[in-house]
Scaffold this motif. Structure first.
Motif, mmCIF file in Angstrom:
data_model
loop_
_atom_site.group_PDB
_atom_site.id
_atom_site.type_symbol
_atom_site.label_atom_id
_atom_site.label_comp_id
_atom_site.label_asym_id
_atom_site.label_seq_id
_atom_site.Cartn_x
_atom_site.Cartn_y
_atom_site.Cartn_z
ATOM 1 N N ARG A 1 11.122 -6.474 4.706
ATOM 2 C CA ARG A 1 11.051 -6.141 3.287
ATOM 3 C C ARG A 1 10.183 -4.907 3.021
ATOM 4 O O ARG A 1 10.136 -4.416 1.897
ATOM 5 C CB ARG A 1 10.491 -7.324 2.499
ATOM 6 C CG ARG A 1 11.499 -8.406 2.176
ATOM 7 C CD ARG A 1 12.488 -7.931 1.135
ATOM 8 N NE ARG A 1 13.378 -8.991 0.694
ATOM 9 C CZ ARG A 1 14.421 -8.778 -0.086
ATOM 10 N NH1 ARG A 1 14.700 -7.554 -0.501
ATOM 11 N NH2 ARG A 1 15.186 -9.784 -0.456
ATOM 12 N N ILE A 2 9.469 -4.435 4.011
ATOM 13 C CA ILE A 2 8.624 -3.251 3.828
ATOM 14 C C ILE A 2 9.481 -2.009 4.019
ATOM 15 O O ILE A 2 9.989 -1.745 5.114
ATOM 16 C CB ILE A 2 7.446 -3.244 4.822
ATOM 17 C CG1 ILE A 2 6.606 -4.515 4.669
ATOM 18 C CG2 ILE A 2 6.576 -2.012 4.602
ATOM 19 C CD1 ILE A 2 5.461 -4.621 5.654
ATOM 20 N N ALA A 3 9.660 -1.280 2.943
ATOM 21 C CA ALA A 3 10.505 -0.087 2.995
ATOM 22 C C ALA A 3 9.752 1.137 3.495
ATOM 23 O O ALA A 3 10.345 2.041 4.089
ATOM 24 C CB ALA A 3 11.085 0.193 1.605
ATOM 25 N N LEU A 4 8.423 1.172 3.262
ATOM 26 C CA LEU A 4 7.635 2.357 3.590
ATOM 27 C C LEU A 4 6.161 1.987 3.490
ATOM 28 O O LEU A 4 5.787 1.106 2.702
ATOM 29 C CB LEU A 4 7.959 3.492 2.604
ATOM 30 C CG LEU A 4 7.244 4.838 2.773
ATOM 31 C CD1 LEU A 4 7.649 5.512 4.086
ATOM 32 C CD2 LEU A 4 7.575 5.766 1.596
ATOM 33 N N VAL A 5 5.335 2.636 4.282
ATOM 34 C CA VAL A 5 3.884 2.458 4.191
ATOM 35 C C VAL A 5 3.253 3.802 3.862
ATOM 36 O O VAL A 5 3.444 4.779 4.594
ATOM 37 C CB VAL A 5 3.288 1.912 5.510
ATOM 38 C CG1 VAL A 5 1.758 1.831 5.408
ATOM 39 C CG2 VAL A 5 3.872 0.541 5.836
ATOM 40 N N HIS A 6 2.543 3.854 2.732
ATOM 41 C CA HIS A 6 1.783 5.048 2.364
ATOM 42 C C HIS A 6 0.372 4.910 2.912
ATOM 43 O O HIS A 6 -0.339 3.967 2.583
ATOM 44 C CB HIS A 6 1.745 5.220 0.843
ATOM 45 C CG HIS A 6 2.968 5.852 0.280
ATOM 46 N ND1 HIS A 6 3.373 5.663 -1.023
ATOM 47 C CD2 HIS A 6 3.889 6.684 0.842
ATOM 48 C CE1 HIS A 6 4.480 6.343 -1.241
ATOM 49 N NE2 HIS A 6 4.816 6.970 -0.119
ATOM 50 N N LEU A 7 -0.026 5.863 3.738
ATOM 51 C CA LEU A 7 -1.268 5.761 4.476
ATOM 52 C C LEU A 7 -2.258 6.821 4.019
ATOM 53 O O LEU A 7 -1.910 7.996 3.864
ATOM 54 C CB LEU A 7 -0.967 5.940 5.966
ATOM 55 C CG LEU A 7 -1.907 5.313 6.985
ATOM 56 C CD1 LEU A 7 -2.041 3.819 6.754
ATOM 57 C CD2 LEU A 7 -1.391 5.587 8.397
ATOM 58 N N ALA A 8 -3.499 6.415 3.805
ATOM 59 C CA ALA A 8 -4.589 7.342 3.492
ATOM 60 C C ALA A 8 -5.899 6.640 3.771
ATOM 61 O O ALA A 8 -5.992 5.410 3.698
ATOM 62 C CB ALA A 8 -4.531 7.809 2.037
ATOM 63 N N ASP A 9 -6.910 7.416 4.097
ATOM 64 C CA ASP A 9 -8.262 6.912 4.286
ATOM 65 C C ASP A 9 -9.084 7.288 3.061
ATOM 66 O O ASP A 9 -8.694 8.178 2.290
ATOM 67 C CB ASP A 9 -8.884 7.524 5.539
ATOM 68 C CG ASP A 9 -9.874 6.593 6.226
ATOM 69 O OD1 ASP A 9 -10.415 5.704 5.540
ATOM 70 O OD2 ASP A 9 -10.118 6.760 7.435
ATOM 71 N N VAL A 10 -10.208 6.635 2.873
ATOM 72 C CA VAL A 10 -11.090 6.965 1.752
ATOM 73 C C VAL A 10 -12.535 6.871 2.219
ATOM 74 O O VAL A 10 -12.871 6.082 3.109
ATOM 75 C CB VAL A 10 -10.879 6.027 0.537
ATOM 76 C CG1 VAL A 10 -9.505 6.216 -0.054
ATOM 77 C CG2 VAL A 10 -11.104 4.582 0.920
ATOM 78 N N PRO A 11 -13.426 7.673 1.641
ATOM 79 C CA PRO A 11 -14.846 7.575 1.984
ATOM 80 C C PRO A 11 -15.473 6.356 1.328
ATOM 81 O O PRO A 11 -15.004 5.878 0.288
ATOM 82 C CB PRO A 11 -15.437 8.878 1.426
ATOM 83 C CG PRO A 11 -14.531 9.228 0.282
ATOM 84 C CD PRO A 11 -13.162 8.765 0.678
ATOM 85 N N ASP A 12 -16.537 5.870 1.934
ATOM 86 C CA ASP A 12 -17.233 4.709 1.403
ATOM 87 C C ASP A 12 -18.240 5.171 0.347
ATOM 88 O O ASP A 12 -19.445 5.240 0.593
ATOM 89 C CB ASP A 12 -17.945 3.972 2.539
ATOM 90 C CG ASP A 12 -18.586 2.668 2.072
ATOM 91 O OD1 ASP A 12 -18.250 2.225 0.959
ATOM 92 O OD2 ASP A 12 -19.420 2.120 2.807
ATOM 93 N N ASP B 1 -13.598 5.813 5.935
ATOM 94 C CA ASP B 1 -14.315 4.633 6.420
ATOM 95 C C ASP B 1 -13.478 3.357 6.425
ATOM 96 O O ASP B 1 -14.019 2.271 6.638
ATOM 97 C CB ASP B 1 -15.569 4.423 5.554
ATOM 98 C CG ASP B 1 -16.508 5.612 5.613
ATOM 99 O OD1 ASP B 1 -17.037 5.877 6.704
ATOM 100 O OD2 ASP B 1 -16.697 6.283 4.582
ATOM 101 N N LEU B 2 -12.174 3.447 6.189
ATOM 102 C CA LEU B 2 -11.338 2.250 6.218
ATOM 103 C C LEU B 2 -11.004 1.857 7.662
ATOM 104 O O LEU B 2 -10.845 2.726 8.524
ATOM 105 C CB LEU B 2 -10.035 2.481 5.450
ATOM 106 C CG LEU B 2 -10.142 2.746 3.954
ATOM 107 C CD1 LEU B 2 -8.753 2.893 3.356
ATOM 108 C CD2 LEU B 2 -10.908 1.637 3.245
#
Length: 666
Positions: free
Chosen positions: A186-197, A217-218
């Motif tokens: 059911r997962i059509a796509l994964v949007h990936l990004a990191d973020v600072p803490d 920091d993820l």
């Protein structure tokens, strides 16, 4: 899993974004419809353009405020949706992304949202398209992937799937514990990004401060493993909204994206793929600059032990430190010198399994450097660093043969009364836009681990700094950046015409002995007020403070140990003039401090005044047990106002030249 990247992660025109993604090795690309406005290319030609580059258009983004809208808006929403579907088909996209409704008047009615998405999926099916539904952290009623997945399941259409937005999940305050309960199909796509803490408004953080995986920091490596374990094999798409990074070129952005995926996929790398130590430091210096570097090396106790068999290259040694002085015309080092002046143009790292490293670097296309090795000479593999310098990789066999094969012995290693051992740590100055890029390079290409980010106080502005280290801490690098116009880091970048190594610190046994051997005329004088106040900061014996004063040695301590950084090389002598040598000798007691002498960074800068000393000594703590001596070769002097004015018209050509030597071009 397959790699994709979103068009809003880049600056520049849409065509150049797609070209950069294709050149870096991405197989998928997402297009925001806003990019089509400025492309200048007919929409009908975009599909052919991407197809010829071997890039699949994964999706068109994004249809917003569509589902569960008030009845009065549904007619207009259907028209908008039909037009977006036609546009997606025209550009060759296989999916239209629908974001959860953010309008204040959106209905809190999951059943209506499911009916709207089901109807949209049926309309998409007539065009051979699918629909991906993504929960936004700013959504009115649907903010998490669990809520979005429930609506997708309720709509129950084969061409309707979930878009898993990693950043939005974090911004919504949710976690990924429910991930295993999802049906991977059911997962059509994964949007990936990191973020600072950091604590910040989620909307602002989402729109301006997203980072590539490995820069923030993820725990994205863990998420990557969980997706793989679930059997997800679709696209992972990088969706990086960061105003600072948009100052980079499309090629630099795409290269960082590939490095991010390489870092994710290398989560199970074993100890064979770890940097062990610094094998050598290579300095590019010609003509008068060469004389200054030689004078500095001799002052520190180095001696020339070898000369190259066929090139104007010499090997200088002291203890376990090897420095290569490259004066070969037409070499890569010469090209680096012409752009940056006398500087560290390369660093060699010792690794255990060289073939494994070569395979690892090949996986994400880190601009390999072709060297002009002549018959009978070692062909040491090298790649480009973010500043355009080279990084060499040697195993134990190559390191042992390094001096014997390529060089002719001239003299035995010099006496080493201070016990200089090896490189304790070093630092690199980068432009603010390259700060995270340099960190990702260290993590993905070199396998370094990331320490905490801190702010250093410069007399003329703040400097942000991040420590990077190999697994056992034997190799430690500080990456520094500053936006303050007159900070030491900023002036270094201006004088060196871009990023570069600022100093190297050498470990030794006796900092006082080493400081006493250096000509006082080369010593950078520490203000007397520093020692007057030192007794207020630490409980030190007055005799020790006086000894520190005589040697121009700084003192600091933290929970890890004490620190005695000594500063040398004022540069008043004609041999160095205003290209002064500066350094910091670090001498540690019991445990190695990890702060690299940050508390005394301001004193070092104050001592330098308006000058920018660039060579020298570094040291470290308490009872003399381990000492470090840092060295950074001379850089070109900053241009005078008149010269700067004459150069202003050529800034574009300078940037073009710098791009030619970027790490992303082989």
């Amino acid at each position: 899993m397959k790699w994709a990247i979103s068009s809003l992660s880049f600056p520049d025109a849409l065509q150049r974004k797609i070209e950069a993604a294709a050149a870096a090795g991405f197989s998928g690309f997402e297009i925001f419809h806003e990019d089509l406005i400025y492309s200048g290319v007919p929409v009908a030609d975009m599909a052919r353009f991407a197809r010829e580059l071997g890039v699949e258009i994964v999706s068109l983004q994004s249809l917003r405020d569509y589902e569960a809208a008030p009845a009065a808006l549904r007619g207009w929403n259907v028209k908008r949706a039909e037009r977006m579907l036609d546009l997606a088909a025209a550009i060759g996209a296989r999916m239209l992304i629908v974001c959860s409704n953010t309008r204040a008047d959106a209905l809190d009615d999951p059943a209506q949202a499911a009916r709207d998405l089901a109807d949209l999926a049926d309309r998409a099916a007539t065009r051979g398209l699918s629909i991906g539904y993504e929960a936004l952290s700013t959504g009115r009623h649907v903010r998490t992937f669990e809520e979005a997945n429930a609506i997708v399941a309720r709509a129950d259409r084969p061409n309707l799937g979930l878009v898993l937005g990693v950043a939005h999940t974090v911004f919504a305050g949710a976690g990924f514990d429910a991930l295993e309960r999802l049906d991977a199909s059911r997962i059509a796509l994964v949007h990936l990004a990191d973020v600072p803490d950091i604590r910040m408004d989620p909307a602002l953080l989402s729109s301006n401060f997203r980072l590539f995986p490995g820069q923030g920091d993820l725990p994205l490596r863990d998420l990557y493993r969980r997706l793989a374990a679930m059997g997800y094999a679709g696209f992972l798409s990088l969706e990086i909204f960061n105003d600072q990074m948009r100052g980079l070129s499309p090629a630099a952005i795409a290269a960082d994206g590939v490095r991010a995926f390489a870092w994710l996929e290398n989560a199970r790398a074993d100890a064979r793929e770890a940097v062990r130590s610094v094998a050598f430091i290579e300095i590019a210096a010609f003509d008068a600059d060469r004389a200054r570097i030689v004078a500095l090396l001799q002052a520190l106790g180095f001696a020339q032990t070898h000369r190259h068999r066929s090139k104007t290259v010499s090997l200088w040694r002291l203890g376990e430190v090897s420095i290569v002085l490259n004066e070969e015309p037409g070499s890569v080092a010469h090209s680096y010198f012409l752009l940056h002046g006398a500087s560290v143009c390369a660093v060699g790292y010792l690794v255990d399994d060289l073939p494994a490293w070569l395979e690892r670097l090949k996986a994400f296309g880190s601009g390999a450097v072709a060297l002009a090795a002549r018959p009978g000479e070692l062909d040491i593999p090298a790649i480009r660093n973010v500043d355009g310098s080279q990084i060499f990789f040697l195993d134990a066999a190559t390191q042992a043969a390094f001096a014997e094969v390529d060089f002719v012995a001239l003299a035995p290693a010099p006496a080493n009364p201070a016990g200089v051992r090896g490189v304790d740590h070093f630092s690199q100055a980068v432009e603010p836009a390259e700060f995270y890029q340099a960190q990702l390079f260290c993590r993905s290409a070199l396998g370094f681990e990331k320490g905490g980010q801190v702010g250093l106080i410069d007399p003329h502005g703040a400097v942000q700094s991040r420590n990077m280290r190999n697994r056992d801490g034997a190799v430690r690098l500080s990456i520094n950046a500053s936006s303050a116009a007159n900070s030491t880091t900023r002036r270094f970048l201006g004088a060196a015409m871009g990023a570069g190594y600022q100093h190297f610190a050498f470990a030794c046994d006796d900092i006082f002995a080493l400081a006493g051997r250096v000509d006082p005329a080369m010593v950078l004088q520490i203000p007397a007020s520093y020692y007057d106040i030192l007794a207020l900061r630490f409980d030190l014996d007055p005799a020790l403070i006086e000894r520190l004063r005589r040697g121009n040695i700084l003192y600091d301590e933290d929970a890890k140990g004490a620190l005695l950084p000594a500063l040398h090389a004022r540069g008043e002598r004609p041999v160095l003039r205003d290209r002064a040598a500066r350094g910091l000798c670090r001498l540690r007691r019991r445990q190695r401090a990890r702060a690299h002498g940050r508390a005394d960074a301001r004193r070092r800068r104050d001592a330098g005044g308006d000058r920018q000393p660039r060579h020298g000594l570094r040291a470290a703590p308490g009872r003399p047990r381990l000492v470090a001596v840092g060295l950074t070769p001379s850089r070109r002097r900053p241009p005078s106002p008149r010269r700067a004015e004459s150069r202003s018209g050529s800034r574009r050509s300078w940037r073009a030249a710098r791009r030619r030597w970027s790490p992303h071009r082989s």
